[in-house]
Design an enzyme around this catalytic site. Structure first.
Site, PDB file in Angstrom:
ATOM      1  N   ARG A 165       0.858  -1.445  -0.037  1.00  0.00           N
ATOM      2  CA  ARG A 165       0.218   0.115   0.110  1.00  0.00           C
ATOM      3  C   ARG A 165       0.860   1.324   0.041  1.00  0.00           C
ATOM      4  O   ARG A 165       0.348   2.005  -0.297  1.00  0.00           O
ATOM      5  CB  ARG A 165      -0.907   0.025   1.165  1.00  0.00           C
ATOM      6  CG  ARG A 165      -2.212  -0.745   1.010  1.00  0.00           C
ATOM      7  CD  ARG A 165      -2.951  -0.598   2.111  1.00  0.00           C
ATOM      8  NE  ARG A 165      -2.285  -1.383   3.309  1.00  0.00           N
ATOM      9  CZ  ARG A 165      -3.087  -1.893   4.316  1.00  0.00           C
ATOM     10  NH1 ARG A 165      -4.473  -1.595   4.471  1.00  0.00           N
ATOM     11  NH2 ARG A 165      -2.567  -2.354   5.328  1.00  0.00           N
ATOM     12  N   LYS A 185       2.943 -19.592   4.733  1.00  0.00           N
ATOM     13  CA  LYS A 185       2.325 -19.954   5.887  1.00  0.00           C
ATOM     14  C   LYS A 185       1.865 -19.022   6.853  1.00  0.00           C
ATOM     15  O   LYS A 185       2.441 -17.727   6.569  1.00  0.00           O
ATOM     16  CB  LYS A 185       3.213 -21.053   6.810  1.00  0.00           C
ATOM     17  CG  LYS A 185       4.157 -20.292   7.510  1.00  0.00           C
ATOM     18  CD  LYS A 185       4.611 -20.812   8.822  1.00  0.00           C
ATOM     19  CE  LYS A 185       5.420 -19.986   9.485  1.00  0.00           C
ATOM     20  NZ  LYS A 185       5.717 -20.026  10.905  1.00  0.00           N
ATOM     21  N   LYS A 187      15.222 -26.161   3.896  1.00  0.00           N
ATOM     22  CA  LYS A 187      16.596 -26.192   4.259  1.00  0.00           C
ATOM     23  C   LYS A 187      17.463 -27.546   3.783  1.00  0.00           C
ATOM     24  O   LYS A 187      16.910 -28.633   3.767  1.00  0.00           O
ATOM     25  CB  LYS A 187      16.540 -26.441   5.844  1.00  0.00           C
ATOM     26  CG  LYS A 187      15.735 -25.051   6.373  1.00  0.00           C
ATOM     27  CD  LYS A 187      15.799 -25.173   8.055  1.00  0.00           C
ATOM     28  CE  LYS A 187      15.298 -23.961   8.555  1.00  0.00           C
ATOM     29  NZ  LYS A 187      16.369 -22.868   8.504  1.00  0.00           N
ATOM     30  N   GLU A 189      13.807 -21.545  20.332  1.00  0.00           N
ATOM     31  CA  GLU A 189      14.392 -20.121  20.017  1.00  0.00           C
ATOM     32  C   GLU A 189      14.744 -19.491  21.238  1.00  0.00           C
ATOM     33  O   GLU A 189      13.992 -19.592  22.365  1.00  0.00           O
ATOM     34  CB  GLU A 189      13.087 -19.325  19.396  1.00  0.00           C
ATOM     35  CG  GLU A 189      13.079 -19.672  17.962  1.00  0.00           C
ATOM     36  CD  GLU A 189      12.040 -18.706  17.123  1.00  0.00           C
ATOM     37  OE1 GLU A 189      12.362 -17.634  16.949  1.00  0.00           O
ATOM     38  OE2 GLU A 189      10.706 -19.157  17.313  1.00  0.00           O
ATOM     39  N   HIS A 245       5.927 -26.648  10.072  1.00  0.00           N
ATOM     40  CA  HIS A 245       7.400 -26.917  10.052  1.00  0.00           C
ATOM     41  C   HIS A 245       7.646 -28.356  10.541  1.00  0.00           C
ATOM     42  O   HIS A 245       8.325 -29.098  10.266  1.00  0.00           O
ATOM     43  CB  HIS A 245       8.011 -25.928  10.710  1.00  0.00           C
ATOM     44  CG  HIS A 245       8.132 -24.687  10.053  1.00  0.00           C
ATOM     45  ND1 HIS A 245       8.013 -24.388   8.870  1.00  0.00           N
ATOM     46  CD2 HIS A 245       8.169 -23.556  10.791  1.00  0.00           C
ATOM     47  CE1 HIS A 245       7.804 -23.013   8.844  1.00  0.00           C
ATOM     48  NE2 HIS A 245       7.860 -22.468   9.615  1.00  0.00           N
ATOM     49  N   LYS A 286       9.421 -20.336  22.520  1.00  0.00           N
ATOM     50  CA  LYS A 286      10.206 -19.169  22.632  1.00  0.00           C
ATOM     51  C   LYS A 286      10.780 -18.924  23.967  1.00  0.00           C
ATOM     52  O   LYS A 286      10.465 -19.530  24.957  1.00  0.00           O
ATOM     53  CB  LYS A 286       9.550 -17.774  22.253  1.00  0.00           C
ATOM     54  CG  LYS A 286       9.007 -17.968  20.691  1.00  0.00           C
ATOM     55  CD  LYS A 286       8.449 -16.697  20.271  1.00  0.00           C
ATOM     56  CE  LYS A 286       8.145 -16.817  18.827  1.00  0.00           C
ATOM     57  NZ  LYS A 286       9.220 -16.888  17.851  1.00  0.00           N
TER      58      LYS A 286
END
Lengths: 496, 317
Positions: A61, A164, A198, A232, A256, A346
């Site tokens: 935009r 995704k 990967k 992570e 994944h 996480k």
């Protein structure tokens, strides 16, 4: 290029040729385009993988002209190119093919403007890339359809790459599939799961089916269980408003990690061709046992780190799972009774994605009298997806000296040191695949729907209850319930 | 890092072990060293100066093809056999651990290569391929390197400087006829050209059946192996097509390839700065040729350890 079609083909030495085409990126000013797509396309140009004539047409935009967009993307490529190669001369040639069309995806005129831009580039083939918020996918596909942009002239093609998440549950995934199929055929629809691009995930197939020693052991008789971890160390990093709607189960496991599990557990395909490989992946996903409602508390755990609710954009009462773990079983002859433990979270102690295949203990503890570690350490085959990509095999060895004391040792294969060459990023691999029309590493409609079906009971259970969040500290390996979940089956997480 | 030894294979291998132990100890505080090895790369250098160049090239090749390098070179003074071991180490970007590959340099008298063949057997890394890189024009004729050929899984030559292309190709054919897998870096130099030509036939832009003839033009005083290879490659891909090889003034190497159809010609011609100009079918564009450095050519050949049917067909034709 196959030798049968082209008498001059030399697949040992020539890269697959990317046909001339235009790539139309919706969401072209967004994070994904800046961090991954443009750096990957630039790198392909650096490696001489792009054709002499190609075009990239970005849309978002933000009002910009071509040169503004080029300047922005130049900074993005410089900042996010993974190995820092930036060649000013090459960029000038690359940027000459970079174009921009500002506009709202809900505005039918945008598609007319895109058509004119693509026509001006002279490209007959078009690859559309949906890199916007998922809520815009349907309206964009409708817009492409209504404007006849998806109609390819004789001998040309139109393809669609969809990022995704593909739906937010089984029903929405089916609806999205149906909308897409009104415009694009399934064979022209490329649902991207960058994990499958990967090198190390592709290497799972090479390890399993290119070698003779692993496959005979790859079954319930020798394998005790499998752990798949995607951890992570960081939090949501400014993506709080998106992430609180997604959560770890939707964001990582549904796509994944279930795809990785399918790669680890699938049967060999008869031939290495796109649909043969995808058939086997789909078959495996359909073989995963669907949890009954009463099993969800036993086999799935949600967690949220302390401090998540204080992240910008996050509801102070959010019920989001920043950690999810599940125990999955595969109902087939090869895997019956073998648990696959999958976890993702996480703010865990470190960034690591790996697959640990734990083998059964030796049937007889012959050396237990000698002391040492023998009873505590079964053989482990660890497939490291990131970082330090490679494979390790842990086994017991005699300690030097008198007596028979055993100690675990590791035999390591390191991707970087054995090949030395730079591995292409997942996006480089997948973009080339889509341009040449090879969908092997893309997910198919039936695969997406099968993986949603696997996590649907967990989603339903979790959405109907209130968790006592937060339940784990940043820097730990997740909630205690996850340890209890795996301990119930007599196993424990590999927290190393 | 290096150490010297008289030539006894057991002694050399022991020296290598000691070298590794010393490096591990020296680097213990900074992440240690990782030994990487995917093949034995034996190099027969022309002389001591050439061996020095080889060491630099091998140092680069090790990054993508970690190997045990065995560099052999004649001692111009005709001295005794001598050997020393060395390691090539590098630290990948952002990593603390050094990666090292090992090397052995053997100096032999002019006629000592037959002796060296005996040493090479125990010095090979077990169970891994052995690639023999024979440098210089003299390698492409029967001579002292012959005892080494049966030990190698692949033998790499470079015919770029030979004055008699036909006898060099005959030599390679004979060697291959005896079961050796051979490669020629002068063929490898053609990969960029070949890829560009092959792309003309992709997507049905040009149909093989449309081609009625081809002209391959090269520079240099006599027909080079690369011109022979290129012409043979076209003939094997398009049987029955008339292929003319001609020369013009200018530097050695390929200058242009013209494919003729009933109605037009498509030309791939060498431009400036390693660019080639492609014209025909109403289009004109440029494409960069890949690097033709010795390292780049060797990288490509070391990446192909199995059969190379396209090269074999071009060599046979």
């Amino acid at each position: 290029m196959t030798e049968g079609r082209n008498p001059f083909a030399d697949p040992l030495r020539f890269e697959r040729r990317v046909p001339e085409c235009a790539i139309v990126i919706f969401g072209a000013a967004g994070d994904l385009a800046k961090r991954k797509l443009l750096p990957a396309l630039y790198r392909l140009a650096y490696d001489r993988r792009l054709p002499a004539s190609f075009a990239i047409v970005g849309n978002s935009r933000t009002p910009m002209i071509d040169d503004d967009y080029r300047a922005r993307m130049r900074e993005a490529v410089k900042q996010f190119s993974e190995d820092g190669d930036f060649d000013e001369e090459l960029w000038k040639r690359f940027a000459a093919n970079l174009h921009y069309v500002a506009g709202d995806v809900k505005d039918p005129q945008l598609y007319q403007a895109l058509r004119e831009k693509v026509n001006a580039t002279g490209q007959a083939n078009i690859l559309f890339y949906l890199s916007t918020q998922p809520s815009y996918y349907e309206v964009i596909v409708d817009g492409i359809g209504h404007s006849h942009l998806a109609a390819a002239p004789e001998g040309a093609w139109r393809r669609l790459i969809v990022e995704k998440p593909f739906g937010h549950d089984l029903q929405s995934a089916k609806e999205l599939n149906s909308r897409i199929h009104a415009v694009f055929r399934e064979e022209d629809t490329y649902r991207i799961d960058h994990y499958l691009g990967k090198e190390t995930v592709q290497n799972i197939l090479a390890l399993r089916f290119g070698n003779g020693i692993f496959e005979p052991l790859w079954n319930r008789r020798y394998i005790n269980h499998v752990q798949i971890t995607a951890a992570e160390s960081i939090g949501v990093e400014g993506r709080g408003s998106y992430y609180q709607e997604a959560g770890a189960l939707r964001d990582m496991i549904q796509n994944h990690l279930l795809q990785v599990m399918a790669t680890v557990a699938m049967e060999p395909s008869a031939v290495f061709e796109p649909d043969a490989v995808r058939d086997e992946r789909a078959k495996l996903l359909r073989s995963i046992k669907i949890m009954r409602p009463e099993e969800v508390d036993l086999y799935a755990v949600a967690g949220q780190y302390k401090g998540f609710r204080q992240e910008p954009g996050v509801n102070p009462d959010a019920q989001t799972d920043t950690y999810a773990a599940g125990t999955f079983f595969v109902d087939n002859w090869r895997w019956a009774g073998v648990p696959f433990f999958i976890r993702s979270g996480k703010k865990l102690p470190k960034r690591v994605t790996d697959i640990a295949i734990q083998f059964n203990q030796a049937p007889l503890a012959l050396f237990s009298a000698g002391g040492g570690d023998q009873k505590a350490r079964p053989n482990l085959l660890i497939l490291r997806i990131q970082p330090e990509e490679g494979i390790s095999l842990l086994f017991l060895s005699k300690e030097p000296g008198s007596g028979m004391r055993l100690r675990p040792v590791s035999m390591d294969f390191n991707y970087g040191t054995s090949f030395g060459e730079r591995s292409p990023s997942a996006y480089e691999t997948l973009l080339v695949d889509a341009m040449v029309g090879d969908p092997t590493l893309y997910t198919r409609q039936d695969m997406v729907e099968a993986s949603w079906a696997v996590i649907e009971p967990i989603l339903e259970n979790w959405s109907s209850r209130r968790f006592d969040f937060p339940n784990y500290d940043a820097g730990t390996w997740g909630p205690a319930e996850a340890d209890a979940m795996i301990a119930k089956l007599g196993r424990q997480w590999r927290n190393s | 890092m290096s150490t010297t030894a008289t030539v006894q294979p057991e002694r050399i291998l022991r020296d290598l072990q000691e070298l590794w132990a010393k490096m591990a100890s020296d680097q213990a505080d900074s992440g240690g060293v990782l030994r990487a090895c995917a093949m034995t790369l034996a190099v027969a250098a022309e002389n001591a100066a050439d061996a020095e160049r080889v060491r630099q090239t091998v140092g680069i090749l090790m990054h993508s093809h970690p190997s045990r390098a065995v560099i052999l070179h004649p001692d111009d003074a005709g001295g005794e056999l001598e050997a020393r071991v060395f390691a090539e180490c590098w630290k990948p970007f952002g990593k603390t651990q050094q990666i090292c590959s090992e090397g052995i340099e053997i100096t032999a008298g002019r006629n000592g290569f037959s002796e060296v063949a005996k040493f090479l057997v125990p010095l090979r890394v077990p169970d891994l391929p052995v690639v023999l890189w024979c440098r210089g024009v003299s390698a492409l004729e029967p001579g002292p390197l012959e005892p080494l050929f049966p030990l190698a899984s692949k033998i790499i030559f470079d015919s770029s400087q030979v004055s008699d292309a036909d006898s060099a190709l005959q030599f390679l054919r004979r060697l291959r006829g005896r079961g050796s897998r051979v490669a020629d870096l002068h063929w490898t130099r053609l990969t960029g050209w070949r890829e560009i030509l092959a792309h003309l036939f992709d997507d049905q832009a040009l149909q093989p059946s449309e081609v009625t003839g081809a002209r391959v033009t090269f520079g240099g005083p006599s027909v080079t192996t690369c011109a022979r290879y290129f012409a043979a490659w076209i003939r094997t891909a398009l049987p029955g097509t008339r292929v003319i090889v001609s020369s013009d003034n200018g530097p050695r190497g390929l200058h242009s390839v013209v494919l003729s159809t009933a109605s037009e010609s498509l030309t791939i011609a060498l431009g400036s700065d390693r660019c080639v100009e492609i014209s025909g079918r109403g289009r004109h564009y440029r494409s960069m040729l890949p690097s033709a450095s010795e390292e780049a050519l060797m990288q490509e050949e070391l990446g192909i350890l199995g059969p190379d049917p396209v090269y074999d067909r071009a060599l046979s034709a």
